[in-house]
Design an enzyme around this catalytic site. Structure first.
Site, PDB file in Angstrom:
ATOM      1  N   LYS A   1     -13.584   0.490  15.751  1.00 14.02           N
ATOM      2  CA  LYS A   1     -12.286  -0.179  15.905  1.00 14.02           C
ATOM      3  C   LYS A   1     -11.813  -0.107  17.363  1.00 14.02           C
ATOM      4  O   LYS A   1     -11.203  -1.029  17.889  1.00 14.02           O
ATOM      5  CB  LYS A   1     -11.249   0.413  14.951  1.00 14.02           C
ATOM      6  CG  LYS A   1     -11.514  -0.011  13.512  1.00 14.02           C
ATOM      7  CD  LYS A   1     -10.571   0.538  12.498  1.00 14.02           C
ATOM      8  CE  LYS A   1     -10.932  -0.022  11.122  1.00 14.02           C
ATOM      9  NZ  LYS A   1     -10.173   0.608  10.029  1.00 14.02           N
TER      10      LYS A   1
ATOM     11  N   ASN B   1       0.853  -1.198   0.000  1.00 12.88           N
ATOM     12  CA  ASN B   1       0.000   0.000   0.000  1.00 12.88           C
ATOM     13  C   ASN B   1       0.882   1.238   0.000  1.00 12.88           C
ATOM     14  O   ASN B   1       2.104   1.136  -0.010  1.00 12.88           O
ATOM     15  CB  ASN B   1      -0.915  -0.035   1.239  1.00 12.88           C
ATOM     16  CG  ASN B   1      -0.112  -0.128   2.520  1.00 12.88           C
ATOM     17  OD1 ASN B   1       0.613   0.812   2.857  1.00 12.88           O
ATOM     18  ND2 ASN B   1      -0.169  -1.268   3.191  1.00 12.88           N
TER      19      ASN B   1
ATOM     20  N   LYS C   1     -11.337  -3.776  18.714  1.00 13.28           N
ATOM     21  CA  LYS C   1      -9.940  -4.219  18.882  1.00 13.28           C
ATOM     22  C   LYS C   1      -9.440  -3.985  20.309  1.00 13.28           C
ATOM     23  O   LYS C   1      -8.268  -4.151  20.603  1.00 13.28           O
ATOM     24  CB  LYS C   1      -9.041  -3.513  17.858  1.00 13.28           C
ATOM     25  CG  LYS C   1      -9.583  -3.694  16.429  1.00 13.28           C
ATOM     26  CD  LYS C   1      -8.555  -3.659  15.356  1.00 13.28           C
ATOM     27  CE  LYS C   1      -9.172  -3.933  14.006  1.00 13.28           C
ATOM     28  NZ  LYS C   1      -8.193  -3.980  12.903  1.00 13.28           N
TER      29      LYS C   1
ATOM     30  N   ILE D   1      -2.818  -7.774  13.828  1.00 11.01           N
ATOM     31  CA  ILE D   1      -1.875  -7.599  14.951  1.00 11.01           C
ATOM     32  C   ILE D   1      -2.536  -6.797  16.076  1.00 11.01           C
ATOM     33  O   ILE D   1      -2.460  -7.139  17.245  1.00 11.01           O
ATOM     34  CB  ILE D   1      -0.593  -6.898  14.485  1.00 11.01           C
ATOM     35  CG1 ILE D   1       0.027  -7.626  13.288  1.00 11.01           C
ATOM     36  CG2 ILE D   1       0.418  -6.800  15.629  1.00 11.01           C
ATOM     37  CD1 ILE D   1       1.153  -6.876  12.602  1.00 11.01           C
TER      38      ILE D   1
ATOM     39  N   ASP E   1      -3.974  -6.522   4.978  1.00 11.01           N
ATOM     40  CA  ASP E   1      -4.949  -7.457   5.564  1.00 11.01           C
ATOM     41  C   ASP E   1      -4.867  -8.827   4.897  1.00 11.01           C
ATOM     42  O   ASP E   1      -5.261  -9.838   5.474  1.00 11.01           O
ATOM     43  CB  ASP E   1      -6.371  -6.902   5.376  1.00 11.01           C
ATOM     44  CG  ASP E   1      -6.618  -5.750   6.347  1.00 11.01           C
ATOM     45  OD1 ASP E   1      -7.226  -4.737   5.947  1.00 11.01           O
ATOM     46  OD2 ASP E   1      -6.157  -5.854   7.509  1.00 11.01           O
TER      47      ASP E   1
ATOM     48  N   PRO F   1      -2.673 -12.059   9.826  1.00  9.56           N
ATOM     49  CA  PRO F   1      -3.081 -11.853  11.225  1.00  9.56           C
ATOM     50  C   PRO F   1      -3.402 -10.382  11.480  1.00  9.56           C
ATOM     51  O   PRO F   1      -2.753  -9.493  10.912  1.00  9.56           O
ATOM     52  CB  PRO F   1      -1.851 -12.302  12.025  1.00  9.56           C
ATOM     53  CG  PRO F   1      -0.709 -12.261  11.075  1.00  9.56           C
ATOM     54  CD  PRO F   1      -1.273 -12.497   9.716  1.00  9.56           C
TER      55      PRO F   1
ATOM     56  N   LYS G   1       9.051 -16.163 -11.499  1.00 17.63           N
ATOM     57  CA  LYS G   1       8.290 -14.981 -11.915  1.00 17.63           C
ATOM     58  C   LYS G   1       7.171 -15.442 -12.855  1.00 17.63           C
ATOM     59  O   LYS G   1       7.397 -16.250 -13.750  1.00 17.63           O
ATOM     60  CB  LYS G   1       9.216 -14.000 -12.644  1.00 17.63           C
ATOM     61  CG  LYS G   1       8.524 -12.699 -13.007  1.00 17.63           C
ATOM     62  CD  LYS G   1       9.424 -11.789 -13.818  1.00 17.63           C
ATOM     63  CE  LYS G   1       8.628 -10.596 -14.361  1.00 17.63           C
ATOM     64  NZ  LYS G   1       9.407  -9.838 -15.371  1.00 17.63           N
TER      65      LYS G   1
ATOM     66  N   PHE H   1      -4.385   3.046  14.706  1.00 16.42           N
ATOM     67  CA  PHE H   1      -4.737   4.062  13.726  1.00 16.42           C
ATOM     68  C   PHE H   1      -5.881   3.511  12.889  1.00 16.42           C
ATOM     69  O   PHE H   1      -6.099   2.298  12.848  1.00 16.42           O
ATOM     70  CB  PHE H   1      -3.540   4.380  12.818  1.00 16.42           C
ATOM     71  CG  PHE H   1      -2.660   5.488  13.342  1.00 16.42           C
ATOM     72  CD1 PHE H   1      -1.875   5.283  14.470  1.00 16.42           C
ATOM     73  CD2 PHE H   1      -2.622   6.723  12.721  1.00 16.42           C
ATOM     74  CE1 PHE H   1      -1.059   6.290  14.961  1.00 16.42           C
ATOM     75  CE2 PHE H   1      -1.802   7.740  13.203  1.00 16.42           C
ATOM     76  CZ  PHE H   1      -1.033   7.521  14.327  1.00 16.42           C
TER      77      PHE H   1
END
Ligand code: PMT
Length: 404
Positions: free
Chosen positions: A346, A218, A350, A315, A287, A313, A297, A332
């Site tokens: 969240k 990302n 979490k 975290i 994710d 996972p 390749k 975050f």
């Protein structure tokens, strides 16, 4: 103080530095430091010992600092006979770089046989000393004793670095890098309100390989996480930074662990979590990862097959399940809509103590920019911060964490 919190300096802008230069070959490097200080709008006044002038001319320091350079105690103008007093009164920090073994010995004994040593004795401001010399001189018991004495006197000694020395020998004795000294000076003007805190921070993206050439990732640059690490270190914390692949300099004084995948990041974070007082998860953890990582390749003439993925996972969620009361967990949230609601979801889902929500659609916030605008969401409510640098945002996040 601004809206009841400390303005934590993120630079040396406006600070007045009294720079003592002594007779070491490393004096030429310190001339470059003067330029670094002045480009950061710090004010530099240089005091040179007689021996220093054998290495670099006063004119060089005068040209670079834009200020008068002081040398000996006995100056021409009668009104400056008290320079050893006035110079340190008009400075915020006294930096002695390079500091020779001889000057260190003089300071350890409280001598005042020249303007620099007299100014040190008269100083009521922090004194920072950067020893630089041949390794044998540096490790000599007499020098080590004198350096220990300086520490006992409350001076801040920045240890020399190891490497090749001007004399051609290898070992401890090299003048520290500019970045190390710059961080130390900024830290001197920061409240040490995170002192004693053991903080683990994650930053940057993770990369999940598809084949030896391609990966899922990302746009995270690591800037937010690195700003959190840098500012926490300045405020006295013991910082461990677990970083995905980024193009950023490692913040001085921060233990940094480089990882690539989400699973590697999880392993490192869980290793450190037990002893952490605060964990901040600023990293953009993938994710998902490709179900099959091809050893060769993938050739496009083989036709483009859909990429099957499997979950990585979570975290933060793992930490939320296992954290004990003593650890503060900060996550975050990278959102493009329903910011506060998603942050609160969240926070609860979490089991975090704080969620920092940022918008990833606005060009000036979120991924790969130097600024951010966040909403702090905790059990007590939410607080919208203004748009500011990621470094100032990081300081405000620490301010808020300290209130929890
Ligand atoms: O690095 P920069 O370029 O400066 O950009 C900063 C940032 C946008 C990356 C940063 O401010 C940010 O928002 N980081 C979190 C990005 C993210 O993964 O957000 P999320 O909403 O998908 O994840 C929520 C939280 O769970 C995050 O704390 C994340 O670290 C954590 N997480 C997510 C997935 C996963 N598998 N494990 C996790 O721990």
């Amino acid at each position: 103080m601004i809206d009841n919190h400390f303005v934590v300096p993120a630079s040396l802008t406006g600070k007045r530095i009294l720079l003592g230069v002594t007779g070491s070959i490393a004096a030429y490097k310190v001339a470059g430091w003067v330029r670094e200080f002045t480009t950061r709008s710090a004010e530099v006044t240089v005091v040179m010992t007689k021996a220093a002038k054998r290495f670099v001319s006063a004119m060089t320091f005068g040209a670079l600092s834009g200020n008068r350079v002081y040398g000996d105690m006995f100056v021409r103008e009668p009104e400056e006979l008290m320079a050893h007093i006035t110079l340190s009164r008009e400075a915020d920090v006294l930096l002695i770089a390079p500091a020779t073994a001889h000057t260190i010995a003089r300071l350890a004994c409280g001598m005042a046989d020249d303007l620099l040593s007299a100014a040190v004795l008269a100083a009521k401001i922090p004194v920072v000393v950067c020893p630089a010399m041949n390794t044998a001189m540096y490790t000599h018991p007499a020098t080590q004793h004198n350096i220990g004495r300086l520490c006992d006197l409350g001076y801040h000694v920045i240890p020399p670095e190891c490497g090749e020395l001007a004399c051609g020998e290898e070992g401890a004795g090299r003048l520290p890098e500019w970045e190390t000294v710059h961080e130390k000076l900024i830290a001197l003007f920061c409240p040490q309100d995170l002192k004693g805190k053991n903080i683990v921070i994650t930053a940057g993206p993770t990369r999940e390989a598809l084949d030896p050439a391609r990966y899922l990732s990302n746009r995270s640059s690591g800037k937010m996480g690195y700003a959190l690490a840098r500012t926490a270190a300045r405020r006295g914390a013991e910082v461990t930074l677990v970083s995905g692949p980024v193009n950023l300099a490692i913040p001085p004084g921060v233990e940094t662990m480089q990882v690539t995948t989400a699973r590697q990041m999880q392993a490192r974070v869980l290793e450190k979590a037990e002893s952490a007082d605060i964990i901040v998860k600023a990293a953009a953890v993938s994710d998902f990862r490709p179900k099959n990582c091809h050893r060769q390749k993938i050739k496009k003439n083989q036709g483009i097959s859909p990429i099957e993925v499997e979950e990585n996972p979570d975290i933060l969620a793992t930490l939320g399940k296992r954290k004990d009361k003593g650890t503060m967990l900060v996550g975050f949230a990278a959102e493009s809509s329903n910011h506060e609601a998603e942050g609160r979801r969240k926070l609860e889902q979490k089991k975090a103590d704080l969620i920092v929500v940022n918008d990833i659609l606005r060009p000036e916030t979120g991924f790969d920019v130097d600024t951010n605008q966040v909403i702090l969401v905790d059990a007590g409510g939410s607080k919208q911060l203004p748009l500011m640098s990621k470094e100032e945002t990081a300081n405000r996040i620490w301010d808020h964490i300290l209130t929890l």
